[in-house]
Design a protein around this motif. Structure first.
Motif, mmCIF file in Angstrom:
data_model
loop_
_atom_site.group_PDB
_atom_site.id
_atom_site.type_symbol
_atom_site.label_atom_id
_atom_site.label_comp_id
_atom_site.label_asym_id
_atom_site.label_seq_id
_atom_site.Cartn_x
_atom_site.Cartn_y
_atom_site.Cartn_z
ATOM 1 N N GLY A 168 23.425 53.170 -19.590
ATOM 2 C CA GLY A 168 23.204 53.892 -18.346
ATOM 3 C C GLY A 168 24.438 54.637 -17.867
ATOM 4 N N ALA A 169 25.601 54.021 -18.005
ATOM 5 C CA ALA A 169 26.828 54.615 -17.479
ATOM 6 C C ALA A 169 27.390 55.717 -18.369
ATOM 7 C CB ALA A 169 27.883 53.520 -17.281
ATOM 8 N N PHE A 170 27.272 55.552 -19.688
ATOM 9 C CA PHE A 170 27.930 56.485 -20.608
ATOM 10 C C PHE A 170 26.969 57.172 -21.565
ATOM 11 C CE2 PHE A 170 30.801 52.870 -19.705
ATOM 12 C CZ PHE A 170 31.719 53.545 -18.912
ATOM 13 N N ASP A 171 25.678 56.917 -21.418
ATOM 14 C CA ASP A 171 24.648 57.517 -22.262
ATOM 15 C C ASP A 171 24.931 57.273 -23.737
ATOM 16 O OD1 ASP A 171 22.203 58.876 -22.523
ATOM 17 O OD2 ASP A 171 23.210 60.780 -22.922
ATOM 18 N N LEU A 172 25.402 56.069 -24.054
ATOM 19 C CA LEU A 172 25.664 55.730 -25.445
ATOM 20 C C LEU A 172 24.342 55.543 -26.183
ATOM 21 C CD1 LEU A 172 28.603 53.134 -25.210
ATOM 22 C CD2 LEU A 172 28.683 55.635 -25.263
ATOM 23 N N PRO A 173 24.299 55.848 -27.462
ATOM 24 C CA PRO A 173 23.057 55.668 -28.224
ATOM 25 C C PRO A 173 22.648 54.199 -28.243
ATOM 26 C CG PRO A 173 24.903 56.107 -29.697
ATOM 27 C CD PRO A 173 25.394 56.357 -28.302
ATOM 28 N N HIS A 174 21.381 53.940 -27.968
ATOM 29 C CA HIS A 174 20.914 52.578 -27.688
ATOM 30 C C HIS A 174 21.129 51.614 -28.849
ATOM 31 C CE1 HIS A 174 18.499 49.537 -25.681
ATOM 32 N NE2 HIS A 174 17.818 49.371 -26.802
ATOM 33 N N ALA A 175 20.541 51.898 -29.996
ATOM 34 C CA ALA A 175 20.603 50.953 -31.115
ATOM 35 C C ALA A 175 22.023 50.768 -31.658
ATOM 36 C CB ALA A 175 19.645 51.382 -32.223
ATOM 37 N N PRO A 176 22.800 51.843 -31.876
ATOM 38 C CA PRO A 176 24.171 51.633 -32.335
ATOM 39 C C PRO A 176 25.013 50.809 -31.368
ATOM 40 C CG PRO A 176 23.512 53.895 -32.751
ATOM 41 C CD PRO A 176 22.434 53.275 -31.908
ATOM 42 N N THR A 177 24.771 50.952 -30.077
ATOM 43 C CA THR A 177 25.504 50.150 -29.098
ATOM 44 C C THR A 177 25.215 48.667 -29.299
ATOM 45 O OG1 THR A 177 25.480 51.962 -27.494
ATOM 46 C CG2 THR A 177 25.890 49.754 -26.630
ATOM 47 N N LEU A 212 35.220 48.129 -27.975
ATOM 48 C CA LEU A 212 35.694 49.507 -27.884
ATOM 49 C C LEU A 212 36.599 49.842 -29.057
ATOM 50 C CD1 LEU A 212 35.875 52.106 -26.056
ATOM 51 C CD2 LEU A 212 38.024 51.144 -25.200
ATOM 52 N N ALA A 213 37.511 48.940 -29.357
ATOM 53 C CA ALA A 213 38.486 49.186 -30.414
ATOM 54 C C ALA A 213 37.930 48.937 -31.808
ATOM 55 C CB ALA A 213 39.707 48.306 -30.186
ATOM 56 N N GLY A 214 36.809 48.220 -31.899
ATOM 57 C CA GLY A 214 36.256 47.898 -33.204
ATOM 58 C C GLY A 214 36.974 46.755 -33.892
ATOM 59 N N ARG A 215 37.581 45.854 -33.079
ATOM 60 C CA ARG A 215 38.255 44.702 -33.669
ATOM 61 C C ARG A 215 37.220 43.719 -34.210
ATOM 62 N NH1 ARG A 215 41.542 45.316 -29.022
ATOM 63 N NH2 ARG A 215 40.497 43.600 -27.943
ATOM 64 N N PRO A 216 37.537 42.970 -35.251
ATOM 65 C CA PRO A 216 36.597 41.986 -35.792
ATOM 66 C C PRO A 216 36.222 40.946 -34.743
ATOM 67 C CG PRO A 216 38.405 42.365 -37.321
ATOM 68 C CD PRO A 216 38.780 43.038 -36.034
ATOM 69 N N ALA A 217 34.955 40.572 -34.706
ATOM 70 C CA ALA A 217 34.498 39.542 -33.772
ATOM 71 C C ALA A 217 34.767 38.174 -34.375
ATOM 72 C CB ALA A 217 33.007 39.705 -33.493
ATOM 73 N N ALA A 218 35.321 37.278 -33.582
ATOM 74 C CA ALA A 218 35.625 35.931 -34.077
ATOM 75 C C ALA A 218 35.510 34.938 -32.935
ATOM 76 C CB ALA A 218 37.029 35.875 -34.675
ATOM 77 N N LEU A 250 31.192 55.743 -30.686
ATOM 78 C CA LEU A 250 29.897 56.124 -30.116
ATOM 79 C C LEU A 250 30.043 57.006 -28.888
ATOM 80 C CD1 LEU A 250 27.955 52.733 -30.368
ATOM 81 C CD2 LEU A 250 28.124 54.569 -32.055
ATOM 82 N N GLY A 251 31.291 57.216 -28.446
ATOM 83 C CA GLY A 251 31.514 58.112 -27.317
ATOM 84 C C GLY A 251 31.968 57.460 -26.032
ATOM 85 N N MET A 252 32.243 56.173 -26.058
ATOM 86 C CA MET A 252 32.712 55.519 -24.834
ATOM 87 C C MET A 252 34.186 55.820 -24.612
ATOM 88 S SD MET A 252 32.460 51.540 -23.671
ATOM 89 C CE MET A 252 33.271 50.967 -22.164
ATOM 90 N N PRO A 253 34.574 56.258 -23.407
ATOM 91 C CA PRO A 253 35.978 56.569 -23.137
ATOM 92 C C PRO A 253 36.810 55.303 -22.953
ATOM 93 C CG PRO A 253 34.668 56.882 -21.160
ATOM 94 C CD PRO A 253 33.698 56.574 -22.273
ATOM 95 N N GLN A 254 38.096 55.401 -23.221
ATOM 96 C CA GLN A 254 38.996 54.257 -23.084
ATOM 97 C C GLN A 254 38.983 53.712 -21.666
ATOM 98 O OE1 GLN A 254 40.966 52.911 -25.634
ATOM 99 N NE2 GLN A 254 41.481 51.255 -24.211
ATOM 100 N N ASP A 255 38.948 54.624 -20.683
ATOM 101 C CA ASP A 255 38.980 54.162 -19.289
ATOM 102 C C ASP A 255 37.614 53.713 -18.787
ATOM 103 O OD1 ASP A 255 37.696 56.582 -19.123
ATOM 104 O OD2 ASP A 255 39.147 57.522 -17.780
ATOM 105 N N GLY A 256 36.616 53.696 -19.681
ATOM 106 C CA GLY A 256 35.288 53.260 -19.263
ATOM 107 C C GLY A 256 35.144 51.758 -19.170
#
Length: 364
Positions: free
Chosen positions: A248-257, A347-353, A308-314
């Motif tokens: 809703g806030a950044f109009d990011l694509p639904h499934a990739p998010t 946001l950064a794409g760091r590995p989830a652990a 996906l288009g999310m800004p750093q300050d988002g």
């Protein structure tokens, strides 16, 4: 056995290769539909035209202005189209945004929906609707939006591109994972969710190698059906709250998010959800976060919200909105700092652990 309640939802499912061409007209006839509003995205118009050809004048109007996250302006336009056509039913052919647009009509008019999904979104199995206005996505639950009939035809997914296939399948897996700890989670939803994860994982890897693998496509669609069923009964949790805010806030694509955020929420909640380890075994892992990471690597799934288009300050805006939601039902208490950590990693794409959240609030 722990006491539980389980509300089975009404609805008819027809599953099988070619069922959309054989069964669409009989299913509409069974509902008594004579003036159907077809809802389909413009890019799937050619596919829909082939399916509706036998219906003739039964299709009274077609609406193609489908937009992700179902903006309020789209809702007003599709409602106007339904009224102008004097529609007595809605036929949805397409992915989650298309189904969501059809649900907007049903929510306001109670018209029955026949859904023909072409992705693995799962919305067709849920009584959950969502709409966006002013940069905020609102969701709700109403049986009026639950399709009366769903036609699952694996043949319709054979041309789905790899990137959409992968992200949509991860969206379905997210429904399964949330069903393990949602507010209505119970042994039945967990059973369905685990089988859904197994089927989705079994289908996804071979499909990436051969997009026209019909058996794998059937596994994926079967898994998506189970995922939507489990999610509909268990309800949504932290993962969907985050994804809806981001959409809703950044109009990011639904499934990739969903694909990006899911491993991080799973890593956070895993210590507090015993069923998650059992479900992880369906991915060939002892950890859901690790299993999801391996599956993402094997299928080239998206891993970064920045991509996906999310800004750093988002992040700060998203944290503020998320913390306004009721998160009290999450299996593990979480703070503003925990939400910030989840979003920062995504946001950064760091590995989830799991270890990354070891210092977060303890499990309940």
């Amino acid at each position: 056995m722990t006491a539980f309640h389980y509300d089975a939802l009404p609805g008819r499912v027809v599953f099988g290769a070619g069922c959309s061409t054989r069964q669409l007209e009989p299913e509409l006839q069974a509902l008594g539909a004579r003036r159907v509003l077809l809802v389909v995205a413009e890019q799937e118009r050619a596919l829909a035209d082939k399916l509706i050809a036998p219906l003739g004048t039964r299709v009274a109007a077609t609406f193609t202005d489908v937009r992700q996250h179902v903006p309020q302006a789209t809702v007003e336009r599709v409602l106007a189209a339904a009224r102008a056509a004097d529609a007595d039913a809605v036929l949805s052919i397409g992915g989650g945004s298309t189904t969501g647009t059809a649900k907007a009509v049903a929510l306001r008019t109670s018209l029955p929906i026949v859904a023909v999904p072409t992705t693995y979104a799962g919305s067709e199995m849920t009584p959950i609707w969502g709409m966006t206005a002013g940069g905020r996505k609102t969701t709700g639950r109403d049986l009026a939006v639950l399709p009366k009939t769903v036609l699952y035809d694996p043949d319709l997914t054979l041309s789905l591109p790899s990137s959409i296939t992968v992200s949509s399948a991860f969206n379905a897996i997210a429904h399964c994972v949330e069903a393990l700890y949602g507010p209505g989670a119970n042994p039945i939803t967990s059973l369905v969710a685990v089988e859904g994860i197994r089927a989705l994982a079994a289908g996804l890897v071979p499909v990436v190698t051969d997009l026209h693998d019909s058996a794998a496509r059937s596994d994926l669609l079967y898994g998506a059906y189970l995922a939507g069923t489990a999610f509909a009964a268990a309800g949504s949790g932290l993962h969907h709250t985050i994804c809806h805010v981001l959409g809703g806030a950044f109009d990011l694509p639904h499934a990739p998010t969903h694909a990006v955020v899911l491993p991080h929420v799973a890593a956070f909640n895993e210590p507090a959800v015993p069923d998650m380890r059992r479900a992880a075994r369906a991915l060939g892992s002892d950890s859901m976060a690790d299993g999801l990471a391996a599956l993402a690597a094997a299928t080239d799934a998206p891993t970064s919200l920045r991509e996906l288009g999310m800004p750093q300050d988002g992040v700060e805006e998203a944290v503020r909105v998320i913390m306004q939601k009721d998160l009290s039902g999450n299996p593990r208490p979480l703070t503003e700092g925990d939400v910030r950590a989840i979003l920062g990693a995504a946001l950064a794409g760091r590995p989830a652990a799991v270890e990354a959240y070891a210092t977060a609030a303890p499990t309940r």
